[in-house]
Design a protein around this motif. Structure first.
Motif, mmCIF file in Angstrom:
data_model
loop_
_atom_site.group_PDB
_atom_site.id
_atom_site.type_symbol
_atom_site.label_atom_id
_atom_site.label_comp_id
_atom_site.label_asym_id
_atom_site.label_seq_id
_atom_site.Cartn_x
_atom_site.Cartn_y
_atom_site.Cartn_z
ATOM 1 N N ALA A 64 0.761 -1.395 0.156
ATOM 2 C CA ALA A 64 0.130 0.074 0.210
ATOM 3 C C ALA A 64 0.763 1.159 0.067
ATOM 4 C CB ALA A 64 -0.991 0.012 1.267
ATOM 5 N N LEU A 65 1.946 1.342 0.752
ATOM 6 C CA LEU A 65 3.076 2.209 0.716
ATOM 7 C C LEU A 65 3.566 2.501 -0.545
ATOM 8 C CD1 LEU A 65 4.743 4.284 2.504
ATOM 9 C CD2 LEU A 65 6.253 2.292 2.465
ATOM 10 N N HIS A 66 3.953 1.435 -1.324
ATOM 11 C CA HIS A 66 4.430 1.545 -2.485
ATOM 12 C C HIS A 66 3.361 2.244 -3.404
ATOM 13 C CE1 HIS A 66 6.051 0.275 -6.363
ATOM 14 N NE2 HIS A 66 5.153 -0.650 -6.657
ATOM 15 N N ARG A 67 2.161 1.646 -3.596
ATOM 16 C CA ARG A 67 1.166 2.330 -4.485
ATOM 17 C C ARG A 67 0.640 3.710 -3.936
ATOM 18 N NH1 ARG A 67 -1.617 -0.891 -8.252
ATOM 19 N NH2 ARG A 67 -2.717 1.271 -8.447
ATOM 20 N N ILE A 68 0.553 3.990 -2.851
ATOM 21 C CA ILE A 68 0.244 5.436 -2.483
ATOM 22 C C ILE A 68 1.190 6.428 -2.686
ATOM 23 C CG2 ILE A 68 -0.320 6.895 -0.588
ATOM 24 C CD1 ILE A 68 -2.067 4.039 0.625
ATOM 25 N N THR A 69 2.440 5.998 -2.331
ATOM 26 C CA THR A 69 3.775 6.962 -2.639
ATOM 27 C C THR A 69 3.839 7.172 -4.151
ATOM 28 O OG1 THR A 69 4.698 5.970 -0.600
ATOM 29 C CG2 THR A 69 6.163 7.105 -2.409
ATOM 30 N N GLY A 70 3.581 6.114 -4.978
ATOM 31 C CA GLY A 70 3.896 6.239 -6.454
ATOM 32 C C GLY A 70 2.600 7.296 -6.911
ATOM 33 N N THR A 71 1.495 6.872 -6.337
ATOM 34 C CA THR A 71 0.454 7.976 -6.974
ATOM 35 C C THR A 71 0.678 9.237 -6.380
ATOM 36 O OG1 THR A 71 -1.286 6.159 -6.813
ATOM 37 C CG2 THR A 71 -2.093 8.348 -6.617
ATOM 38 N N ALA A 72 1.205 9.500 -5.473
ATOM 39 C CA ALA A 72 1.457 10.899 -4.633
ATOM 40 C C ALA A 72 2.330 11.585 -5.719
ATOM 41 C CB ALA A 72 2.110 10.736 -3.226
ATOM 42 N N ASP A 73 3.530 10.612 -5.978
ATOM 43 C CA ASP A 73 4.555 11.260 -6.841
ATOM 44 C C ASP A 73 4.087 11.736 -8.227
ATOM 45 O OD1 ASP A 73 7.775 11.987 -6.868
ATOM 46 O OD2 ASP A 73 7.278 10.685 -8.712
#
Length: 144
Positions: free
Chosen positions: A40-49
């Motif tokens: 989830a961290l991976h997905r959310i951080t990628g979306t945020a970037d």
């Protein structure tokens, strides 16, 4: 009634062994949840970037090029940990700690209880269910 052989304790296996394997299984379940949070961290951080990139472009279009440049230089595409994007964190976790945990848990089950899973829970179910009562069946009916 047909027995659910894959959830029956092998002969000669003591209570403490079943409890120990139950605790290890419970710990593995926690690790599975932690792994999910890591993804989830991976997905959310990628979306945020990616969303940040859009915001930076909008700042630039609105005439705030200097501020947009600063965001772009300092934050867009930045490592979240030294030398790592989140995909690298996920891969390292999966290949190291997670893979080792899964391997050792399976090895313990294979060695001690013929590879059977969830013996502790299966025995708890037998203990807690009301025999003969709808919704308390030992296992699904054949073909279900």
């Amino acid at each position: 009634m047909t027995t659910d052989e894959e959830h029956i304790r092998p002969e000669g296996v003591d209570d403490l062994t079943v409890e120990a394997l139950g605790s290890i299984s419970e710990a593995l379940e926690a690790i599975e949840i932690a792994r999910g949070h890591l993804y989830a961290l991976h997905r959310i951080t990628g979306t945020a970037d990616l969303t940040l990139g859009k915001g930076v472009q909008q700042l630039r279009e609105a005439g705030h090029a200097e501020l947009a440049d600063r965001f772009e230089r300092e934050l867009v595409g930045r490592n979240v940990l030294y030398g790592r994007w989140t995909f690298q964190i996920v891969e390292e976790y999966d290949d190291g700690y997670y893979a080792t945990f899964k391997r050792l848990e399976k090895e313990a089950r294979d060695t001690l209880v013929e590879g059977k899973r969830h013996l502790y829970e299966s025995e708890m179910k037998e203990d807690r269910r009301t025999r003969g009562r709808h919704g308390h069946e030992r296992r699904p009916a054949s073909g279900a």
